[in-house]
Design an enzyme around this catalytic site. Structure first.
Site, PDB file in Angstrom:
ATOM      1  N   VAL A   1       0.862  -1.175   0.000  1.00  0.00           N
ATOM      2  CA  VAL A   1       0.000   0.000   0.000  1.00  0.00           C
ATOM      3  C   VAL A   1       0.899   1.224   0.000  1.00  0.00           C
ATOM      4  CG1 VAL A   1      -1.798   1.266   1.222  1.00  0.00           C
ATOM      5  CG2 VAL A   1      -1.779  -1.242   1.290  1.00  0.00           C
ATOM      6  N   CYS A   2       0.592   2.167  -0.901  1.00  0.00           N
ATOM      7  CA  CYS A   2       1.311   3.436  -0.941  1.00  0.00           C
ATOM      8  C   CYS A   2       2.822   3.204  -1.073  1.00  0.00           C
ATOM      9  CB  CYS A   2       0.944   4.231   0.315  1.00  0.00           C
ATOM     10  SG  CYS A   2       1.360   5.982   0.273  1.00  0.00           S
ATOM     11  N   THR A   3       3.632   3.839  -0.221  1.00  0.00           N
ATOM     12  CA  THR A   3       5.083   3.733  -0.343  1.00  0.00           C
ATOM     13  C   THR A   3       5.636   2.431   0.223  1.00  0.00           C
ATOM     14  OG1 THR A   3       5.374   4.978   1.726  1.00  0.00           O
ATOM     15  CG2 THR A   3       5.414   6.225  -0.335  1.00  0.00           C
TER      16      THR A   3
END
Length: 318
Positions: free
Chosen positions: A104-106
């Site tokens: 998720v995300c970074t």
């Protein structure tokens, strides 16, 4: 009842919503008969971690004590920018044993540092896509979608995109009605396809600094069915077409044509999702003129025709 184990990796500086969003989706799925997700969180040493927001999370145990899960979820957050080498080493050693690998995300930065993204198409938060591509040339980074599936690997864009990805994973395994039930409970929309752009048309473009150009931006979003040629928009801004086109791109980051294209696509999507209006009427209201024109735009941008898009993403109540 078949159980699916989910292990969520915790570390200092993690983004709390990257953790709680997907976990709430999987927990919601477990409320349906015959579905069970066993959720577990773990940090390197089992100690509490402090999120980027200041929230403290207490893990269930240590990563070394966790059995290989059916789904390993690696969230993002400030802690991914200078990750603990021991955490990267654990991911490198243990990720291949997981049934599915999700970021998720970074969190994609951690997977990349652990060598898990090489040769794969992935996405991450728009702000670090260039960094990821630059640091890991063996990774194919696509900055546009909100999530990308590539075999057992799934990566998502910033923060709330983790919820979209988790809903998509649940829908794939247990069907649309289950995913819809979870979305209703969480009061979120089950409608964003993975290849939907991370930004709406208005967010994708910067707001122009000069009033005439800002007024044109607002006019376009409110009148997608009008004459939105460069000449017509330039006249509205009281500029020559050449000067207008150059200034608009300089101040918004998009050409006038690209901005119009995104606004019209967004308008058509909303009407397909939220109304029962026919495709021909939507094509006219969105500025495409004909159903064929709208179909070509949808296939180019989203990889699907308007009718199929509506079938998959229309709000159930309409």
């Amino acid at each position: 009842m078949k159980q699916r184990s989910v292990l969520v990796v915790l570390f200092d500086g993690v983004q709390s919503l990257d953790v709680s969003g997907p976990m709430e989706v999987f927990a919601g799925a477990s409320r349906f008969p015959g579905i069970s997700y066993v959720l577990r969180t773990a940090s390197l040493d089992g100690a509490p971690v402090r999120c980027s927001s200041g929230l403290t999370l207490v893990p269930d145990g240590t990563l070394d004590d966790a059995a290989p899960p059916d789904l390993l979820l690696v969230p993002g957050g400030e802690g991914t920018r200078t990750p603990d080498p021991a955490l990267v080493a654990w991911i490198r050693a243990q990720a291949p044993s997981a049934g599915q690998l999700v970021s998720v995300c970074t969190g994609a930065l951690l997977l990349a540092a652990a060598g898990q993204l090489d040769g794969h198409r992935v996405t991450t938060h728009w702000a670090v896509c260039a960094q990821l591509a630059r640091s890991h040339p063996a990774v194919e980074v696509d900055p546009d979608p909100i999530f990308v599936r590539d075999g057992r690997l799934a990566t998502s864009a910033g923060v709330t995109a983790g919820i979209d990805l988790a809903l998509a994973l649940v829908e794939e395994e247990h069907g649309r009605e289950v995913a819809l039930g979870i979305a209703r409970h969480l009061v979120v929309f089950l409608r964003r396809p993975g290849n939907q752009a991370q930004f709406s048309a208005q967010l994708a473009a910067q707001t122009a600094a000069r009033e005439p150009l800002r007024e044109v931006q607002h006019w376009v979003t409110e009148h997608p069915d009008a004459d939105l040629s460069v000449e017509a928009l330039a006249a509205r801004a009281r500029l020559s077409p050449r000067h207008f086109a150059r200034a608009f791109q300089a101040e918004t980051g998009l050409t006038p044509g690209k901005y119009v294209e995104r606004v019209r696509l967004e308008q058509a999507r909303r009407l397909l999702e939220d109304t029962t209006e026919g495709v021909a009427g939507i094509a006219r209201a969105s500025g495409y003129g004909t159903p064929e024109g709208m179909r070509r735009a949808f296939v180019k941008a989203l990889g699907t025709a308007p009718a199929e898009y509506r079938r998959r993403f229309r709000t159930q109540s309409v």
